[in-house]
Design a protein around this motif. Sequence first.
Motif, PDB file in Angstrom:
ATOM      1  N   ARG A 145       0.842  -1.193   0.000  1.00 11.86           N
ATOM      2  CA  ARG A 145       0.000   0.000   0.000  1.00 11.86           C
ATOM      3  C   ARG A 145       0.883   1.251   0.000  1.00 11.86           C
ATOM      4  N   ARG A 146       1.897   1.232   0.863  1.00 14.85           N
ATOM      5  CA  ARG A 146       2.811   2.384   0.935  1.00 14.85           C
ATOM      6  C   ARG A 146       3.545   2.574  -0.393  1.00 14.85           C
ATOM      7  N   ALA A 147       3.993   1.460  -0.988  1.00 15.55           N
ATOM      8  CA  ALA A 147       4.714   1.560  -2.267  1.00 15.55           C
ATOM      9  C   ALA A 147       3.804   2.138  -3.356  1.00 15.55           C
ATOM     10  N   SER A 148       2.563   1.679  -3.370  1.00 14.59           N
ATOM     11  CA  SER A 148       1.623   2.171  -4.388  1.00 14.59           C
ATOM     12  C   SER A 148       1.345   3.660  -4.216  1.00 14.59           C
ATOM     13  N   LEU A 196      12.470  -1.585  -1.423  1.00 15.50           N
ATOM     14  CA  LEU A 196      12.114  -2.640  -2.381  1.00 15.50           C
ATOM     15  C   LEU A 196      13.098  -2.677  -3.552  1.00 15.50           C
ATOM     16  N   ALA A 197      13.549  -1.502  -4.001  1.00 15.38           N
ATOM     17  CA  ALA A 197      14.496  -1.461  -5.123  1.00 15.38           C
ATOM     18  C   ALA A 197      15.844  -2.041  -4.691  1.00 15.38           C
ATOM     19  N   GLN A 198      16.257  -1.711  -3.457  1.00 16.23           N
ATOM     20  CA  GLN A 198      17.546  -2.216  -2.973  1.00 16.23           C
ATOM     21  C   GLN A 198      17.525  -3.736  -2.824  1.00 16.23           C
ATOM     22  N   VAL A 199      16.472  -4.242  -2.185  1.00 16.86           N
ATOM     23  CA  VAL A 199      16.361  -5.697  -2.018  1.00 16.86           C
ATOM     24  C   VAL A 199      16.187  -6.374  -3.383  1.00 16.86           C
ATOM     25  N   VAL A 258       5.446  -8.948  -2.647  1.00 11.11           N
ATOM     26  CA  VAL A 258       5.844  -7.568  -2.984  1.00 11.11           C
ATOM     27  C   VAL A 258       6.605  -7.521  -4.311  1.00 11.11           C
ATOM     28  N   GLY A 259       6.541  -8.618  -5.068  1.00 16.30           N
ATOM     29  CA  GLY A 259       7.379  -8.787  -6.259  1.00 16.30           C
ATOM     30  C   GLY A 259       7.150  -7.773  -7.367  1.00 16.30           C
ATOM     31  N   GLU A 260       5.910  -7.313  -7.524  1.00 18.73           N
ATOM     32  CA  GLU A 260       5.667  -6.363  -8.622  1.00 18.73           C
ATOM     33  C   GLU A 260       6.532  -5.121  -8.448  1.00 18.73           C
ATOM     34  N   HIS A 261       6.721  -4.701  -7.201  1.00 15.33           N
ATOM     35  CA  HIS A 261       7.526  -3.502  -6.956  1.00 15.33           C
ATOM     36  C   HIS A 261       9.030  -3.776  -7.068  1.00 15.33           C
ATOM     37  N   LEU A 317       5.946 -14.347 -10.778  1.00 15.76           N
ATOM     38  CA  LEU A 317       5.548 -14.297  -9.376  1.00 15.76           C
ATOM     39  C   LEU A 317       4.632 -15.476  -9.100  1.00 15.76           C
ATOM     40  N   SER A 318       4.934 -16.192  -8.057  1.00 14.45           N
ATOM     41  CA  SER A 318       4.063 -17.306  -7.693  1.00 14.45           C
ATOM     42  C   SER A 318       2.692 -16.782  -7.350  1.00 14.45           C
ATOM     43  N   THR A 319       1.663 -17.519  -7.757  1.00 13.97           N
ATOM     44  CA  THR A 319       0.301 -17.136  -7.363  1.00 13.97           C
ATOM     45  C   THR A 319      -0.137 -17.972  -6.161  1.00 13.97           C
ATOM     46  N   LEU A 320       0.785 -18.800  -5.658  1.00 15.29           N
ATOM     47  CA  LEU A 320       0.402 -19.710  -4.574  1.00 15.29           C
ATOM     48  C   LEU A 320       0.562 -19.083  -3.191  1.00 15.29           C
ATOM     49  N   GLY A 321       1.206 -17.918  -3.154  1.00 10.92           N
ATOM     50  CA  GLY A 321       1.376 -17.238  -1.879  1.00 10.92           C
ATOM     51  C   GLY A 321       2.115 -18.108  -0.874  1.00 10.92           C
TER      52      GLY A 321
END
Length: 418
Positions: free
Chosen positions: A307-310, A320-323, A352-355, A380-384
């Motif tokens: 939410r914060r990233a969005s 997120l960019a660093q990781v 959080v993969g999209e970011h 990105l896995s959809t299996l969570g």
Amino acid sequence: MRTFDGDETSSSADQLTLRRTNLGLVLRLLRDRGPRSRAKLAAELGMTRSAVSTLVGELEARGLVRIGDLERGAVGRPGTSVQLDGHAVAGLGAEVNVNHVSTMALDLTGEVVSEHKLALDAHAFTVEAVLDRLADLVRQTTADLTRRGIDPIGLTVGVAGLVDRERGWLTFGPNLDWQDVPVHELLRDRLGEAYPITVENEGNLAALAEATPGDRDRQDVLVLFGEVGVGGGIVAEGRPLRGRQGYAGEFGHMIVEPQGRRCGCGRVGCWETVVGLRALLDLAADPDDQVRDPAMAIDERLAELNRRASLGDTRTLDALAQVGGWLGLGAAMLANALNPAAIVLSGYFAAVGEHMRPAIESRLRDGVLAPDAGGTRVELSTLGFTAAVRGGAGLSLDRVFADPTSVERRPVAAGATR
Ligand SMILES: [Zn+2]
């Protein structure tokens, strides 16, 4: 003991083996390619129609397949098709994790028939207490199955750490802070002997959950599973690559920063010190921030980060960019070594993969020798967080696909016409 009539014995043993093999072939073909007629099965397997009918009849008697109407074509009579029947048996998967214990049951068709999860901070409990809670969840799961008349065929338990599969021990689980835990034995004490229990590394299970039988694009898959620790698994040509002693896939302990931070394993600069969940949370928030509160469910904390990233929060986006950059660096090493069709991000990486994706893909393109990153896709896995339990349940079911006679014949129902 060998006797003079040994030849006869061994030939009937051979026949039994052949029958098991053929039953398995039919069942796996139905799993991989879907419902089909007996005639088509016979053609595909190079068997006679009557041999196939006998095998299908035996699978039906064990409740593993059912025979129904094939979709009516534009012309001609409808045929009858054979398909997997999910009503007889289910495979169980379970997971012991730093943040939760969970279970899942899959029927033979791969449908989820039961799912349970309990958030807990494993560090706050003894090994015995954690396994007590897991055993409670397994009992709830088998009770769900019993209500539906489904038999559990086996339980595969995924744990975070090095697993000695032969003994069913967790040899070393740095993030759980467990060492030499006889997981198999402790669960057997709690659950009894109604079905076999196997212990596996959770990364291997998560990888298996991503590899779809029969799908060529999902046969060579590398799964990176991010939690507090970072693990994963390699599926090569559809099979898990476990290595000599089953310890393959410990990606989290590739040393990427020799002058870096100390890892839970005792080494310095392991990949998970820069891409593990703690690294991200430390970068993204102050200690008193809710996203670092272990009492809050991890999916909620990650949803808050998204939410914060969005909303464009700079600190979150930078973290997120660093990781993501570190993640891409290690992914490129692995892609150079293995050239997988897909690197599937699982666990918290998927959440959080999209970011993180732009940073990962850019590092991957730069770091892989082969053009266009060797064709390796980042997915990105959809299996969570269910990847490991799902893989465990699937692995439990493999026993049936390998040997359908491991399932008892079902009593014939009163009034049955067949
Ligand atoms: Zn380490």
